[in-house]
Design an enzyme around this catalytic site. Structure first.
Site, PDB file in Angstrom:
ATOM      1  CE  LYS A  12      -4.360  -0.065   0.627  1.00  0.00           C
ATOM      2  NZ  LYS A  12      -5.219  -0.667  -0.427  1.00  0.00           N
ATOM      3  CB  THR A  57      -2.549  -3.508  -0.478  1.00  0.00           C
ATOM      4  OG1 THR A  57      -3.816  -3.200  -1.037  1.00  0.00           O
ATOM      5  CG2 THR A  57      -1.701  -4.288  -1.471  1.00  0.00           C
ATOM      6  NE  ARG A 167      27.743  28.473 -10.046  1.00  0.00           N
ATOM      7  CZ  ARG A 167      27.639  27.258 -10.571  1.00  0.00           C
ATOM      8  NH1 ARG A 167      27.099  27.091 -11.776  1.00  0.00           N
ATOM      9  NH2 ARG A 167      28.068  26.197  -9.932  1.00  0.00           N
ATOM     10  CD  GLN A 210      29.442  18.873 -11.115  1.00  0.00           C
ATOM     11  OE1 GLN A 210      29.296  20.041 -10.755  1.00  0.00           O
ATOM     12  NE2 GLN A 210      29.264  18.503 -12.371  1.00  0.00           N
ATOM     13  CG  HIS A 238      20.446  26.451 -13.928  1.00  0.00           C
ATOM     14  ND1 HIS A 238      21.766  26.143 -13.690  1.00  0.00           N
ATOM     15  CD2 HIS A 238      19.900  25.346 -14.492  1.00  0.00           C
ATOM     16  CE1 HIS A 238      22.008  24.907 -14.105  1.00  0.00           C
ATOM     17  NE2 HIS A 238      20.886  24.397 -14.584  1.00  0.00           N
TER      18      HIS A 238
HETATM   19  O1  LIG Z   1      28.105  23.522 -10.769  1.00  0.00           O
HETATM   20  C1  LIG Z   1      27.905  23.271 -11.968  1.00  0.00           C
HETATM   21  N1  LIG Z   1      28.271  22.060 -12.472  1.00  0.00           N
HETATM   22  C2  LIG Z   1      28.087  21.725 -13.780  1.00  0.00           C
HETATM   23  O2  LIG Z   1      28.449  20.589 -14.231  1.00  0.00           O
HETATM   24  C3  LIG Z   1      27.504  22.688 -14.624  1.00  0.00           C
HETATM   25  N2  LIG Z   1      27.168  22.695 -15.927  1.00  0.00           N
HETATM   26  C4  LIG Z   1      26.595  23.910 -16.186  1.00  0.00           C
HETATM   27  O3  LIG Z   1      26.160  24.268 -17.300  1.00  0.00           O
HETATM   28  N3  LIG Z   1      26.565  24.678 -15.049  1.00  0.00           N
HETATM   29  C5  LIG Z   1      27.124  23.942 -14.070  1.00  0.00           C
HETATM   30  N4  LIG Z   1      27.329  24.206 -12.758  1.00  0.00           N
END
Ligand SMILES: O=c1[nH]c(=O)c2[nH]c(=O)[nH]c2[nH]1
Length: 274
Positions: A12, A57, A167, A210, A238
Site C-alpha cells: 500500500k 494491501t 553566481r 559537484q 539556475h
Molecule cells: O556547478 C555546476 N556544475 C556543472 O556541471 C555545470 N554545468 C553547467 O552548465 N553549469 C554547471 N554548474
C-alpha cells in the site's frame, strides 16, 4: 517462447497518517506518509489468481494505522516494527520494505502548527531476516548568494555558457544515507546529518555544485559515524542575471530570473574507503 514472472513486490503506497500526541496542554504532531512493499512466494497470485499467500494491501494499511495507536516514535523504529511484523505474519512473505516520509511542522502555539521548509525526513527499512535502514532528507532548499564560481570547463562548438566568478548557487537537497547498524540514536543522527549538510553547503566556497556535493557528503560521514555511505541528488536551481540594459538599467548582481527546467542534476555517492 517461455514467459516467466520476474521480480515482484506489492503493498500500500503513500498511507497518509497524522498522529496527535495529547499528553499535556502542549500537543505534538507527527505527520507521515508510509508505503509498504512485500515480496516473497507470490507467484501463485500472479499466475493463477490464488490469493492464499497474499497479505492484502488493505490489511497492510490497517496495520500501519493500528501500530500508530501505540506510538510512532522515531520513524526508523516504527518502520522496523512494521517490516518485522509483515515478515512474521505469513510464511509467504520473505521481505518487507517500509518507506516513510515525515513532514516537518513548526509550533505556532500549544495546539497550532505551520508546515515548515526544513526538509522532509526519510526512512526506508528493509527486513528479510536481517534489517537494513536507510535515512535521508528531501526538499531542503538552500541558496548561497555568492562564493560560487563556475569556469574552466571545455568549450566546443555547442558551448554558449559564459564563465562566471560569481553566481548564485541554489539546490533542493535530496539525500539518502545507509546506516551500518540498527543500534543508532536515530533522532540525533538525523539532526546531525541535516545540520552537517547545511553547514557544508553554507561554508564551502564552490567552484562547482559537484564540489559542494562532495563537501556535504563528506561532512555527514565525518559527523555521523553510523552512516556508511550517502547518496546525494542535487538539482542545480539556475539563477540567471537579467539583462536590464534594454531599459537603460545596470544589473550588478541584483535581479535574477530563476530557471525552472531544464536543470542540471548533480548526483553522487560519498562513502567510506573501507
Ligand atoms: O556547478 C555546476 N556544475 C556543472 O556541471 C555545470 N554545468 C553547467 O552548465 N553549469 C554547471 N554548474
Amino acid at each position: 517462447m517461455a514467459i516467466v514472472l520476474g521480480e515482484n513486490q506489492y503493498g500500500k503506497a503513500e498511507n497518509r497518517l497524522v498522529r496527535v500526541e495529547r499528553d499535556g496542554d502542549e500537543h505534538r504532531l507527527v505527520d507521515l506518509s508510509i508505503s509498504t512493499a512485500l515480496a516473497g512466494d507470490l507467484a501463485d497470485t500472479h499466475l493463477t489468481g490464488a490469493n492464499d499467500k497474499v497479505l492484502a494491501t488493505d490489511t497492510q494499511k490497517n496495520t500501519v494505522l493500528a501500530f500508530a495507536r501505540e506510538g510512532v516514535g522515531q520513524i526508523e523504529v516504527y518502520g522496523l516494527r512494521l517490516a518485522k511484523h509483515f515478515v512474521g505474519q505469513l510464511e509467504s512473505i520473505h521481505r518487507a520494505r517500509v518507506e516513510i516520509e515525515q513532514y516537518p511542522w513548526t509550533r505556532l502555539g500549544p495546539h497550532s502548527f505551520s508546515r515548515s521548509g526544513e526538509g522532509t525526513r526519510l526512512a526506508t527499512v528493509t527486513y528479510d531476516g536481517s534489517a537494513t535502514v536507510e535515512g535521508g532528507i528531501k526538499d531542503l532548499t538552500v541558496l548561497n548568494t555568492t562564493d560560487s564560481e563556475f569556469w574552466g570547463y571545455p568549450r566546443d562548438e555547442y558551448t554558449t555558457l559564459p564563465e562566471t566568478k560569481d553566481r548564485i548557487l541554489a539546490t533542493a537537497v535530496n539525500a539518502r544515507w545507509l546506516f551500518s547498524s540498527t543500534d543508532v540514536d536515530w533522532g540525533k543522527a538525523y539532526d546531525t546529518a541535516r545540520v552537517s549538510l547545511l553547514e557544508a553547503f553554507a561554508n564551502t566556497y564552490s567552484f562547482s555544485l559537484q564540489q559542494t556535493l562532495y563537501a556535504m557528503g563528506s561532512r555527514v560521514l565525518q559527523t555521523v559515524p553510523e552512516i556508511a555511505e550517502i547518496r546525494l541528488s542535487l538539482p542545480n536551481k539556475h539563477h540567471y542575471l537579467t539583462d536590464l540594459s534594454p531599459f537603460g538599467l545596470d544589473n550588478p548582481g541584483v535581479v535574477f530570473h530563476v530557471g525552472d527546467r531544464p536543470y542540471g542534476l548533480i548526483e553522487a555517492t560519498v562513502k567510506r574507503d573501507s
